[in-house]
Design a protein around this motif. Structure first.
Motif, PDB file in Angstrom:
ATOM      1  N   TYR A 432       0.838  -1.267  -0.147  1.00  0.00           N
ATOM      2  CA  TYR A 432      -0.060  -0.001   0.117  1.00  0.00           C
ATOM      3  C   TYR A 432       1.102   1.071   0.055  1.00  0.00           C
ATOM      4  O   TYR A 432       2.086   1.147   0.325  1.00  0.00           O
ATOM      5  N   VAL A 433       0.357   2.434  -0.277  1.00  0.00           N
ATOM      6  CA  VAL A 433       1.044   3.527  -0.362  1.00  0.00           C
ATOM      7  C   VAL A 433       0.539   4.534   0.695  1.00  0.00           C
ATOM      8  O   VAL A 433      -0.668   4.662   0.859  1.00  0.00           O
ATOM      9  N   SER A 434       1.471   4.508   1.424  1.00  0.00           N
ATOM     10  CA  SER A 434       1.175   5.723   2.840  1.00  0.00           C
ATOM     11  C   SER A 434       1.596   7.136   2.381  1.00  0.00           C
ATOM     12  O   SER A 434       2.732   7.440   2.046  1.00  0.00           O
ATOM     13  N   ASN A 435       0.731   8.005   2.439  1.00  0.00           N
ATOM     14  CA  ASN A 435       0.924   9.386   1.911  1.00  0.00           C
ATOM     15  C   ASN A 435       0.556  10.399   3.307  1.00  0.00           C
ATOM     16  O   ASN A 435      -0.307  10.604   3.337  1.00  0.00           O
ATOM     17  N   PRO A 436       1.618  10.753   3.534  1.00  0.00           N
ATOM     18  CA  PRO A 436       1.484  11.919   4.911  1.00  0.00           C
ATOM     19  C   PRO A 436       0.558  12.927   4.541  1.00  0.00           C
ATOM     20  O   PRO A 436       0.182  13.704   5.358  1.00  0.00           O
ATOM     21  N   ALA A 437       0.485  13.365   3.341  1.00  0.00           N
ATOM     22  CA  ALA A 437      -0.366  14.280   2.879  1.00  0.00           C
ATOM     23  C   ALA A 437      -1.936  13.713   3.027  1.00  0.00           C
ATOM     24  O   ALA A 437      -2.878  14.707   3.130  1.00  0.00           O
ATOM     25  N   LYS A 438      -2.347  12.536   3.141  1.00  0.00           N
ATOM     26  CA  LYS A 438      -3.345  12.142   3.438  1.00  0.00           C
ATOM     27  C   LYS A 438      -3.459  10.964   4.393  1.00  0.00           C
ATOM     28  O   LYS A 438      -3.938   9.876   4.200  1.00  0.00           O
ATOM     29  N   PRO A 439      -3.084  11.414   5.647  1.00  0.00           N
ATOM     30  CA  PRO A 439      -2.779  10.231   6.719  1.00  0.00           C
ATOM     31  C   PRO A 439      -4.247   9.740   6.897  1.00  0.00           C
ATOM     32  O   PRO A 439      -5.256  10.575   6.939  1.00  0.00           O
ATOM     33  N   VAL A 440      -4.091   8.721   7.517  1.00  0.00           N
ATOM     34  CA  VAL A 440      -5.553   7.503   7.898  1.00  0.00           C
ATOM     35  C   VAL A 440      -5.944   8.265   9.129  1.00  0.00           C
ATOM     36  O   VAL A 440      -5.325   8.580  10.181  1.00  0.00           O
ATOM     37  N   PRO A 441      -7.280   8.686   9.103  1.00  0.00           N
ATOM     38  CA  PRO A 441      -7.694   9.475  10.298  1.00  0.00           C
ATOM     39  C   PRO A 441      -8.026   8.244  11.360  1.00  0.00           C
ATOM     40  O   PRO A 441      -8.213   7.305  11.185  1.00  0.00           O
ATOM     41  N   PHE A 442      -7.780   8.540  12.642  1.00  0.00           N
ATOM     42  CA  PHE A 442      -7.794   7.455  13.835  1.00  0.00           C
ATOM     43  C   PHE A 442      -9.292   7.350  14.194  1.00  0.00           C
ATOM     44  O   PHE A 442      -9.680   6.212  14.602  1.00  0.00           O
ATOM     45  N   ARG A 443     -10.169   8.022  13.862  1.00  0.00           N
ATOM     46  CA  ARG A 443     -11.615   7.953  13.643  1.00  0.00           C
ATOM     47  C   ARG A 443     -12.231   8.653  12.640  1.00  0.00           C
ATOM     48  O   ARG A 443     -11.612   9.728  11.942  1.00  0.00           O
ATOM     49  N   ALA A 444     -13.485   8.431  12.378  1.00  0.00           N
ATOM     50  CA  ALA A 444     -14.333   9.239  11.250  1.00  0.00           C
ATOM     51  C   ALA A 444     -14.252  10.700  11.491  1.00  0.00           C
ATOM     52  O   ALA A 444     -14.360  11.192  12.700  1.00  0.00           O
ATOM     53  N   ARG A 445     -14.062  11.387  10.386  1.00  0.00           N
ATOM     54  CA  ARG A 445     -13.814  12.882  10.605  1.00  0.00           C
ATOM     55  C   ARG A 445     -15.380  13.426  10.349  1.00  0.00           C
ATOM     56  O   ARG A 445     -16.298  12.782  10.037  1.00  0.00           O
ATOM     57  N   PRO A 446     -15.547  14.636  10.834  1.00  0.00           N
ATOM     58  CA  PRO A 446     -14.668  15.775  11.473  1.00  0.00           C
ATOM     59  C   PRO A 446     -14.066  14.865  12.995  1.00  0.00           C
ATOM     60  O   PRO A 446     -14.991  14.626  13.770  1.00  0.00           O
ATOM     61  N   ILE A 447     -12.776  15.232  13.151  1.00  0.00           N
ATOM     62  CA  ILE A 447     -12.376  14.701  14.481  1.00  0.00           C
ATOM     63  C   ILE A 447     -12.072  15.811  15.520  1.00  0.00           C
ATOM     64  O   ILE A 447     -11.573  16.780  15.357  1.00  0.00           O
ATOM     65  N   GLN A 448     -13.049  15.430  16.685  1.00  0.00           N
ATOM     66  CA  GLN A 448     -13.100  16.350  17.580  1.00  0.00           C
ATOM     67  C   GLN A 448     -11.681  16.317  18.460  1.00  0.00           C
ATOM     68  O   GLN A 448     -11.121  15.516  18.473  1.00  0.00           O
ATOM     69  N   ALA A 449     -11.449  17.766  18.990  1.00  0.00           N
ATOM     70  CA  ALA A 449     -10.351  17.899  20.004  1.00  0.00           C
ATOM     71  C   ALA A 449     -10.801  16.826  21.185  1.00  0.00           C
ATOM     72  O   ALA A 449     -11.811  16.378  21.186  1.00  0.00           O
ATOM     73  N   VAL A 450      -9.626  16.585  21.778  1.00  0.00           N
ATOM     74  CA  VAL A 450      -9.909  15.606  23.068  1.00  0.00           C
ATOM     75  C   VAL A 450     -10.658  16.349  23.986  1.00  0.00           C
ATOM     76  O   VAL A 450     -10.471  17.769  24.376  1.00  0.00           O
ATOM     77  N   GLY A 451     -11.918  15.868  24.618  1.00  0.00           N
ATOM     78  CA  GLY A 451     -12.632  16.486  25.611  1.00  0.00           C
ATOM     79  C   GLY A 451     -13.443  15.394  26.480  1.00  0.00           C
ATOM     80  O   GLY A 451     -13.594  14.388  25.857  1.00  0.00           O
ATOM     81  N   TYR A 452     -14.177  16.334  27.613  1.00  0.00           N
ATOM     82  CA  TYR A 452     -14.620  15.078  28.194  1.00  0.00           C
ATOM     83  C   TYR A 452     -15.741  15.489  28.361  1.00  0.00           C
ATOM     84  O   TYR A 452     -16.870  14.812  29.228  1.00  0.00           O
ATOM     85  N   ASP A 453     -16.771  16.516  28.045  1.00  0.00           N
ATOM     86  CA  ASP A 453     -18.046  16.818  28.153  1.00  0.00           C
ATOM     87  C   ASP A 453     -18.889  15.964  27.562  1.00  0.00           C
ATOM     88  O   ASP A 453     -18.608  15.258  26.609  1.00  0.00           O
ATOM     89  N   ALA A 454     -20.243  16.047  27.318  1.00  0.00           N
ATOM     90  CA  ALA A 454     -21.068  15.331  27.017  1.00  0.00           C
ATOM     91  C   ALA A 454     -21.108  15.161  25.313  1.00  0.00           C
ATOM     92  O   ALA A 454     -21.633  14.271  24.679  1.00  0.00           O
ATOM     93  N   ALA A 455     -20.590  16.344  24.714  1.00  0.00           N
ATOM     94  CA  ALA A 455     -20.515  16.376  23.338  1.00  0.00           C
ATOM     95  C   ALA A 455     -19.381  15.725  22.928  1.00  0.00           C
ATOM     96  O   ALA A 455     -19.102  15.740  21.647  1.00  0.00           O
ATOM     97  N   HIS A 456     -18.640  15.411  23.672  1.00  0.00           N
ATOM     98  CA  HIS A 456     -17.403  14.804  23.085  1.00  0.00           C
ATOM     99  C   HIS A 456     -17.454  13.278  23.233  1.00  0.00           C
ATOM    100  O   HIS A 456     -17.951  12.554  24.357  1.00  0.00           O
TER     101      HIS A 456
END
Ligand code: PG9
Length: 631
Positions: A432-456
């Protein structure tokens, strides 16, 4: 005196209209079920630490339950404006039900340098020694605090327990160093233990970039007033636009922050990290001196390494049997809340309540209240898949009369997983080709910042469906045939990749995944679900030495062998075993530029280049994942 532009500024209070605010407001606490005291406890170097003490009304011979924290003691003892202790303690770091029902005196203290305490702040302040030339550390601060408490709380029975989650779980480990004689029970929950190997800062050398905001807010001001800012709804865009994490940090002024500078000066596993690894620090000090209950979460998105590392390091020296382990299907700290489920998973019981009532309470009663010997096994472990609590004599074992054997599950041609070794003549590798310009998201986008309230939903991302990734051309998804019998694993899977890259550096992400049947009668939304059971990242430059990174030889098949987080799981019949391999996990981890540079924190735009990756599966170059199969 008001004039244009003066706004609300009253230059001189107008005579004849006295302030309506009293010089000191006295809270009417007559109807409260507890007394609240706020004291500044002097440490041996004179620095005073703000300590909030909640004493149940009528307490007598009450044990003390202490938490030390960098996260604001006032907030942790003020989750509600209520006269009832239980309401006040509903939130982080409190086991409110156990504290109230047990009649504990609850003490929460701001650590040195944070919030209401004096002194200066050092992230995870190291023990006195090569990394700390001062006369104080968390061992001495805890000793001084406990000494003050038992001498100034006449309502107490003179027995102190210390517990906490995460950073607040690292602090009880520090309390185990030269412990105060009144310290009778220690409960490190999801503790930070080794920031480079597998806890909050790096995993096998790959930097957890999304923690930049944490460092910024924790280190910029005493009370976290400077808030991290982004400008992007999707954290994936913020980190991709910024280039290296060093460039993003510089754009936020983080060069002012001592811990950030230390991070960038120590990207490898050198003495800076080795000497802070609390599993090793404690192991070097000999047998455990205070009964300790380690708490581990199987779906811990933050410190999935620490508790079991301490268990491995200390249990062999624990002839007295003072060390216990509880392991549940929780996210980071989930054990203090409702443990009935996580993300789409349902456990059929409140595993958090079970932990507090059947494990933590007997442990604390025995050591803080002088109750009889708790009927606790060395290990209480929840088994996912079957949703069963198991009482184990040790870890990693699966129970009396069982053995656990590292069994290779080979990656094979045709993107298959099988326990039979690959055959000669099959296709030799997947590519496979790993392209740093298109890295694999660690979860589905849009990716939230790390957070702990009910919205996160950060706290449950380890249970995200991995179909998002398995459909990508830069993710290899090897999968077995449906199982015909239960496959039970207990322990750490070990990745054994034979891999090449056309670059001179590369990250390798390996995920062991439980693939649900295409349709699940009891829970339709789990049809075809790809649930991670264990997964981690390894930064290739450290394959020969964690301390001395080296460039990789391009297009050379090399062996990468690294442990994945522990699992205690049964793949049920009809399920399949999947192994996914990829080379970016973004933006949770920074991108590897895939060309060898002295320090990835400061990689230049031109260093980030696509690379062709190959995972080999031929005899002699047989990639596999060793699963700890229970026989
Ligand atoms: N272990 C958690 C954490 C530490 C550092 C960065 C991000 C998270 C915690 O103490 O909450």
């Amino acid at each position: 005196a008001a004039g244009c532009g003066l706004g609300a500024q009253a230059l001189v209070p107008p005579a004849g209209l006295p302030s309506e605010m009293p010089a000191e407001f006295k809270v009417a606490s007559g109807s409260w079920d507890h007394a609240r005291r706020e004291v500044m406890i002097p440490m041996r170097d004179g620095v005073k630490l703000r300590t909030i003490i909640l004493v149940p009304k009528g307490a007598k011979d009450a044990p003390i339950l202490l938490t030390r924290t960098p996260y604001n003691a006032a907030e942790q003892t003020g989750h509600a404006a209520s006269p009832h202790l239980g309401a006040v303690l509903q939130g982080y770091d409190n086991v409110a039900d156990l504290i109230v029902e047990g009649g504990y005196i609850r003490v929460v203290q701001d650590i040195r340098g944070k919030y209401g305490s004096e002194g200066d702040y050092v992230m995870n302040r190291p023990l006195r020694g090569p990394l700390n030339a001062s006369s104080v550390d968390h061992s001495t601060d805890t000793w001084d605090t406990i000494d003050w408490l038992v001498k100034h709380l006449p309502e107490s029975n003179g027995r102190v327990g210390i517990l906490g989650i995460s950073y607040d779980g690292f602090l009880p480990l520090m309390a185990l160093v030269d412990p105060h004689p009144a310290l009778k029970a220690v409960v490190p929950m999801n503790p930070m233990v080794d920031g480079w190997r597998g806890d909050d800062w790096f995993h096998h050398g790959a930097f957890r970039a999304q923690n930049l905001s944490y460092i910024y807010e924790q280190q910029a001001t005493r009370a976290n007033e400077a808030r991290w800012w982004t400008g992007y709804h999707d954290d994936y865009d913020l980190f991709l636009q910024a280039g290296s994490t060093g460039a993003l940090a510089a754009s936020r002024g983080m060069d002012q922050l001592g811990f950030w500078r230390k991070l960038t000066e120590h990207p490898a596993y050198d003495a800076f990290w080795q000497q802070q690894a609390m599993d090793q620090v404690l192991a070097r000090r000999g047998p455990l001196k205070v009964p300790t209950l380690l708490v581990h979460s199987l779906y811990d998105a933050e410190d999935i390494y620490g508790a079991l590392a301490v268990w491995k390091a200390l249990k062999p020296k624990d002839a007295a049997g003072g060390l216990h382990l509880a392991m549940g299907p929780w996210n980071h700290g989930g054990e203090i809340g409702d443990g009935s489920g996580l993300g789409p998973l349902k456990f059929g019981q409140d595993t958090g309540l079970h932990f507090r009532r059947e494990i933590l309470k007997p442990f604390l009663d025995q050591h803080l209240k002088g109750a009889g010997q708790a009927d606790l096994p060395p290990v209480s472990a929840f088994e996912t898949g079957t949703n069963t609590w198991r009482k184990l004599p040790a870890w990693p074992v699966a129970g009396e009369g069982t053995t656990t054997r590292a069994t290779p599950f080979y990656l094979e041609a045709g993107l298959k997983v099988a326990t039979t070794a690959p055959r000669a003549g099959d296709a030799p590798f997947e590519e496979y080709v790993s392209n740093p310009a298109k890295p694999v998201p660690f979860r589905a986008r849009p990716i939230q910042a790390v957070g702990y309230d009910a919205a996160h939903t950060w706290s449950q991302w380890l249970t995200d469906d991995q179909r998002e990734a398995s459909g990508r051309t830069d993710v290899l998804a090897f999968v077995s045939e449906p199982l015909t019998a239960p496959l039970r694993i207990a322990g750490e899977p070990v990745a054994n990749l034979v891999a090449s890259t056309s670059g001179t550096d590369s990250d390798w992400v390996v995920k062991v995944i439980d693939v649900y049947p295409d349709e699940v009668a009891g829970q339709p939304q789990l049809g075809g679900y790809q649930l991670m059971v264990s997964a981690d990242i390894f930064r290739g430059r450290y394959r020969e030495s964690a301390e001395a990174p080296r460039a990789l030889k391009p297009n050379e098949p090399l062996v990468y062998r690294f442990a994945l987080p522990a699992a205690h799981h049964v793949f049920l019949p009809g399920h399949r075993v999947m192994v996914q391999v990829q080379s970016t996990w973004f933006p949770l981890y920074d991108r590897n530029p895939q060309t060898f540079v002295p320090n990835i924190f400061f990689a230049q735009p031109g260093d980030y280049r696509p690379a062709t990756q190959r995972i080999y599966h031929t005899p002699g170059q047989a990639s596999c994942v060793e699963l700890p199969v229970v026989k």
